[in-house]
Scaffold this active site. Structure first.
Site, mmCIF file in Angstrom:
data_model
loop_
_atom_site.group_PDB
_atom_site.id
_atom_site.type_symbol
_atom_site.label_atom_id
_atom_site.label_comp_id
_atom_site.label_asym_id
_atom_site.label_seq_id
_atom_site.Cartn_x
_atom_site.Cartn_y
_atom_site.Cartn_z
ATOM 1 C CE1 TYR A 51 -1.454 2.280 -6.469
ATOM 2 C CE2 TYR A 51 -2.310 4.467 -6.013
ATOM 3 C CZ TYR A 51 -2.264 3.119 -5.738
ATOM 4 O OH TYR A 51 -3.041 2.608 -4.724
ATOM 5 N N PRO A 199 -14.760 0.029 -3.052
ATOM 6 C CG PRO A 199 -15.495 2.228 -2.685
ATOM 7 C CD PRO A 199 -14.255 1.428 -2.940
ATOM 8 N N GLY A 203 -16.529 -1.709 -10.382
ATOM 9 C CA GLY A 203 -17.649 -1.248 -11.201
ATOM 10 C C GLY A 203 -18.829 -2.188 -11.233
#
Length: 303
Positions: A51, A199, A203
């Site tokens: 990241y 999950p 968006g």
């Protein structure tokens, strides 16, 4: 915040964790978000060496100064990169996994990682060699437990049968129900926990999700199908909780799932995610309705 045991380990993670991939790029804003999450009951923070090429791990390390014992810290390795270079390649070799872990420890400012995860994997990897790396890191005290981050059923099966993984991180949501077919039952049967990412489906599964639908759709959903499914889900969950919280609750409903790690790029998103911990769990009626509205997707590859 409710916690769940991670596999057969001694680790108990908050059901809502913090995924760090979408943290603000500004270092201090990222530190604030992590500390805010901890203040509000989140004890599980997940990151990865890739990241922003190590910068997110550095931010996490700064945020945890003086608070390390309050957190179950997870990171990932296996994508070989060097500081200052943009290109990377997959490297699950024993030598690289062990070196990558030690570099993560430096950036995180800690002498141990609670959960170290293989960040990907293919069926053609030297799996026994990779497992040996994790086992040695555990014996040497650098990590407490290990797991994998994979959506590939054939890879997951190999690690279930050949290693001591305590968890599998995978994408799982109302829009991506592929794990339900074989993977979730397999992991539940072997007492290996699932950590769900994505999950909220980038968006799409939110109260303004119709504005976030990609033109080319999502997985096997067309943009037109997504417009309709979001509309139906919003109608179904109206009055109970925001759609994004319903989506996170869905990702948590299966008994194999220990935690969901929705990402957040601003404090309001973080707050909404955390509030899921006090929102009602899905009723049997809600669960059935959601599953009738969405598709029971299946894996086409990596079976």
């Amino acid at each position: 915040m409710k916690t769940h045991q991670l596999g057969q380990s001694e680790l108990f993670v908050s059901e809502i964790g913090l995924g760090s991939m979408s943290l603000p790029e500004n270092h201090q804003d990222g530190v604030y978000m992590i500390q805010k999450a901890i203040d509000e009951g989140v004890n599980f923070v997940d990151t990865a060496d890739l990241y922003r090429f190590g910068n997110v791990e550095t931010t996490v390390g700064e945020a945890l100064k003086g608070r390390r014992e309050d957190v179950i810290l997870a990171t990932k390795g296996g994508n070989h990169w060097e500081a200052g270079k943009e290109n990377w390649h997959w490297d699950p070799s024993k030598a690289y996994i062990k070196e990558a872990c030690k570099q993560s420890l430096k950036r995180l400012g800690t002498d141990y990682i609670d959960l170290y995860q293989l960040h990907g994997g293919t069926i053609d990897d030297p799996i026994d060699e990779t497992i040996a790396a994790f086992e040695e890191l555990k014996q040497e005290g650098y990590i407490r437990c290990y797991g994998i981050s994979s959506i590939r059923p054939n890879v997951i099966r190999e690690y279930v049968h050949r290693s001591n993984i305590v968890s599998v991180m995978m994408q799982y949501s109302i829009l991506d129900r592929r794990p339900e077919e074989t993977v979730l039952p397999l992991l539940a049967e072997n007492n290996i926990s699932v950590i769900t990412r994505g999950p909220v489906g980038k968006g799409i599964l939110s109260d303004n999700g119709e504005n976030k639908i990609p033109e080319n759709g999502y997985l096997d959903y067309s943009a037109e199908e997504l417009q309709e499914i979001v509309k139906q889900l919003q109608q179904q969950t109206s009055g109970n909780r925001p759609l994004s919280q319903t989506a996170i609750r869905y990702a948590l409903h299966h008994p194999a799932v220990a935690a969901a790690i929705p990402g957040a790029s601003k404090p309001s998103q973080l707050e909404n995610n955390i509030q899921t911990s006090v929102s009602p769990e899905l009723s049997a009626k809600e669960l059935a309705a959601i599953q009738s509205i969405s598709k029971a997707n299946k894996y086409d590859n990596h079976r």
